[in-house]
Write a protein that holds these residues in place. Structure first.
Motif, mmCIF file in Angstrom:
data_model
loop_
_atom_site.group_PDB
_atom_site.id
_atom_site.type_symbol
_atom_site.label_atom_id
_atom_site.label_comp_id
_atom_site.label_asym_id
_atom_site.label_seq_id
_atom_site.Cartn_x
_atom_site.Cartn_y
_atom_site.Cartn_z
ATOM 1 N N SER A 49 0.687 -1.276 -0.095
ATOM 2 C CA SER A 49 -0.069 -0.042 -0.034
ATOM 3 C C SER A 49 0.948 1.208 0.117
ATOM 4 O O SER A 49 1.899 1.200 0.258
ATOM 5 C CB SER A 49 -0.901 0.230 1.394
ATOM 6 O OG SER A 49 -0.101 -0.068 2.538
ATOM 7 N N GLU A 50 0.229 2.388 -0.113
ATOM 8 C CA GLU A 50 0.983 3.729 -0.229
ATOM 9 C C GLU A 50 1.570 3.980 1.112
ATOM 10 O O GLU A 50 2.756 4.194 1.168
ATOM 11 C CB GLU A 50 0.000 4.935 -0.499
ATOM 12 C CG GLU A 50 0.858 6.181 -0.472
ATOM 13 C CD GLU A 50 0.047 7.330 -1.004
ATOM 14 O OE1 GLU A 50 0.270 8.507 -0.613
ATOM 15 O OE2 GLU A 50 -1.070 7.151 -1.764
ATOM 16 N N ALA A 51 0.664 3.628 2.340
ATOM 17 C CA ALA A 51 1.449 3.741 3.659
ATOM 18 C C ALA A 51 2.606 2.799 3.848
ATOM 19 O O ALA A 51 3.414 2.982 4.594
ATOM 20 C CB ALA A 51 0.420 3.268 4.581
ATOM 21 N N GLU A 52 2.839 1.688 2.971
ATOM 22 C CA GLU A 52 3.887 0.915 3.078
ATOM 23 C C GLU A 52 5.068 1.420 2.219
ATOM 24 O O GLU A 52 6.136 0.715 2.554
ATOM 25 C CB GLU A 52 3.699 -0.583 2.796
ATOM 26 C CG GLU A 52 2.672 -1.134 3.949
ATOM 27 C CD GLU A 52 2.241 -2.665 3.556
ATOM 28 O OE1 GLU A 52 2.611 -3.587 4.332
ATOM 29 O OE2 GLU A 52 1.706 -2.873 2.251
ATOM 30 N N GLY A 53 4.913 2.337 1.505
ATOM 31 C CA GLY A 53 5.798 2.830 0.562
ATOM 32 C C GLY A 53 5.595 2.452 -0.747
ATOM 33 O O GLY A 53 6.528 3.010 -1.956
ATOM 34 N N GLY A 54 4.419 1.907 -1.237
ATOM 35 C CA GLY A 54 4.098 1.453 -2.638
ATOM 36 C C GLY A 54 5.000 0.483 -3.149
ATOM 37 O O GLY A 54 5.893 -0.249 -2.675
#
Length: 514
Positions: A49-54
């Motif tokens: 996810s984006e929160a994980e860095g993509g």
């Protein structure tokens, strides 16, 4: 270090994980309300996810072993274990050894706080191939991180502005601006993440790990903690000493320090790393391109930062390389000796008016990818630290402490001192001055300290051993550079760690690797 106003003990592995990948599936509900009886539904890992860095889904390990992901249900509030639940994202690679070889799961936390274990473990999975012969390699996004109910504060555009701010104010107007910007950021965290902020303490994550142990089917928790992961491991041992299996703590946080003392220790640590970098560059047979002597290297860096304070230079369009971004990028490069060549290149370019390399290093520290999207490492880092740490430092307090910080590090002193205001106006009170890691009755815990570590200075290893208690902590010293020891590829360190985790052979206390 997760943001310019609050450099902390973020493991190298977390801070460079923008280019890594992956994450989680779902779990079946627990039977009859017993959350320890839930069955994990392991599936192929989707893209992070984006929160994980993509990025992309994790690639298989050599030999074809696929990474698998799942989500574990945990209580939002451990004081009410039968109340609302949240999902904790997990990842694993199954053990490679034959029948009868598997010991259980080996759970990793790579630090931060705020780093996604679900993206970090696959990026470094090959480094732990020896350990996978007898363990399923497992990691997770701690609560508040990545896909585990992530703390959200500001959007990408606001974060670009946040990281461009002057984090080392020189006068009353700049101080007021920094404090107001900090207040805005912290207010955004409260607005967007109010429900999770009281529940992201390290003690909460430790309880999640004990639930994880049970859900994974292990009688004991076998654990490998790096950087902040050493603090989490120590807190786990304090809460659940009888459940500790074979545990290794590498790049060790000093559990006896309050936030001010920790920041001052980091100032000394990063100054030492800078000294070592300058000495290394100028001692080579070819000319050092950034200075003639170690002092000349440091003087030129100091002049660069002074010049950037007056006039930033082009960075990654449309952003400019500011004094703060350059300091952040230099600090990032000092986390690993492998990065020193990039620091040399970045400084060469900056002296010629090109700030791109130093800005890339700074972006890596801050969790910004090439598309301009930020992971939530900064938000999670601040949220966890502020939930853990009781002290709240004012601008006036920092101003009084600046001389001692500057004496510890002319380059990083102001930067680390002003980071102490990050928890001002935070929505949740802090738990304690420092963590409790006393663990009488625990199995031996191998504690690995690196004499050249900038982010978690070497002295912390001895303090962790003492705090764990007699007969628990076993100290191993690595005389090297960078943040951490096992991932330095030093054979002495790796053999000692592997012998303990794989065969239960505890090295002699005081062993030194060079």
């Amino acid at each position: 270090m997760a943001n310019p106003s609050r450099p902390r003990a973020a493991a190298l592995t977390t801070s460079v994980m923008l280019l890594a990948a992956l994450l989680a599936g779902c779990s079946h509900g627990a039977k009859d309300g017993d959350i320890t009886a839930q069955k994990l539904d392991w599936k192929d890992c989707p893209a992070p996810s984006e929160a994980e860095g993509g990025g992309d889904s994790p690639s298989p390990l050599p030999g074809g072993t696929q990474w698998q992901c799942a989500t574990m249900k945990a209580p939002l509030n451990w004081s009410n274990p039968k109340g609302e639940t949240i999902g904790i994202a997990l990842i694993r690679a199954k053990a490679s050894g034959g029948p009868g070889k598997r010991i259980g799961s080996l759970v990793f936390n790579f630090g931060g706080p705020g780093g996604s274990g679900v993206t970090t473990l696959p990026a470094f999975g090959e480094d732990y191939a020896a350990l996978r012969t007898r363990y399923d390699l497992v990691s997770f996004d701690p609560r508040g991180v990545g896909r585990s109910k992530p703390v959200q504060c500001e959007n990408d555009a606001q974060l670009d502005d946040f990281f461009q701010q002057d984090a080392t104010p020189d006068d009353s107007a700049e101080r007021a601006q920094l404090l107001e910007r900090t207040k805005q950021f912290n207010g955004a965290c409260e607005k967007h993440s109010r429900s999770i902020l009281p529940h992201v303490r390290t003690t909460d994550a430790a309880r999640d790990m004990d639930l994880m142990r049970q859900v994974l089917g292990d009688a004991k928790l076998h654990y490998f903690g790096i950087s902040y992961g050493t603090e989490l491991g120590g807190v786990y041992a304090h809460l659940f000493p009888k459940n500790v299996g074979r545990a290794v703590l590498d790049a060790v946080v000093d559990p006896t320090l309050n936030p001010e003392q920790s920041a001052l220790g980091q100032a000394r640590g990063f100054q030492l790393a800078l000294d070592n970098f300058a000495e290394d560059c100028t001692s080579k047979t070819t000319d050092c391109p950034i200075g003639d002597t170690p002092q000349d290297v440091k003087d030129r860096i100091a002049k660069l930062l002074d010049d950037l304070e007056k006039k930033p230079i082009p960075g990654i369009v449309p952003r400019e390389l500011t004094q703060t971004a350059a300091t952040n990028g230099i600090a990032q490069a000092l986390y690993s000796k492998d990065f020193w060549e990039y620091l040399t290149e970045g400084l060469q370019q900056a002296y010629e008016g090109d700030g791109r390399v130093l800005m890339l290093l700074s972006d890596s520290m801050n969790g910004r990818n090439e598309s301009g999207e930020y992971s939530n490492i900064t938000a999670a880092n601040i949220a966890i630290n502020c939930a853990d740490e009781k002290p709240r430092y004012s601008g006036d307090f920092v101003q009084r402490r600046l001389p001692e910080f500057r004496a510890a590090s002319p380059l990083f002193g102001d930067y680390l001192a002003w980071g102490m205001v990050s928890c001002a106006n935070w929505a949740v009170s802090g738990a304690a001055d420092h963590p409790d890691v006393s663990a009488p009755g625990s199995a031996p815990i191998l504690v690995v300290g690196n004499t050249g570590d900038p982010a978690t200075p070497y002295e912390g290893a001895r303090k962790m051993v003492e705090a764990l208690g007699k007969g628990v902590g076993v100290e191993l010293t690595y005389r090297g550079q960078g943040h951490g020891a096992y991932d330095s590829k030093n054979k002495c360190v790796q053999n000692a760690v592997n012998s303990y985790l794989l065969d239960g052979k505890v090295p002699k206390a005081g062993t030194v690797c060079t």
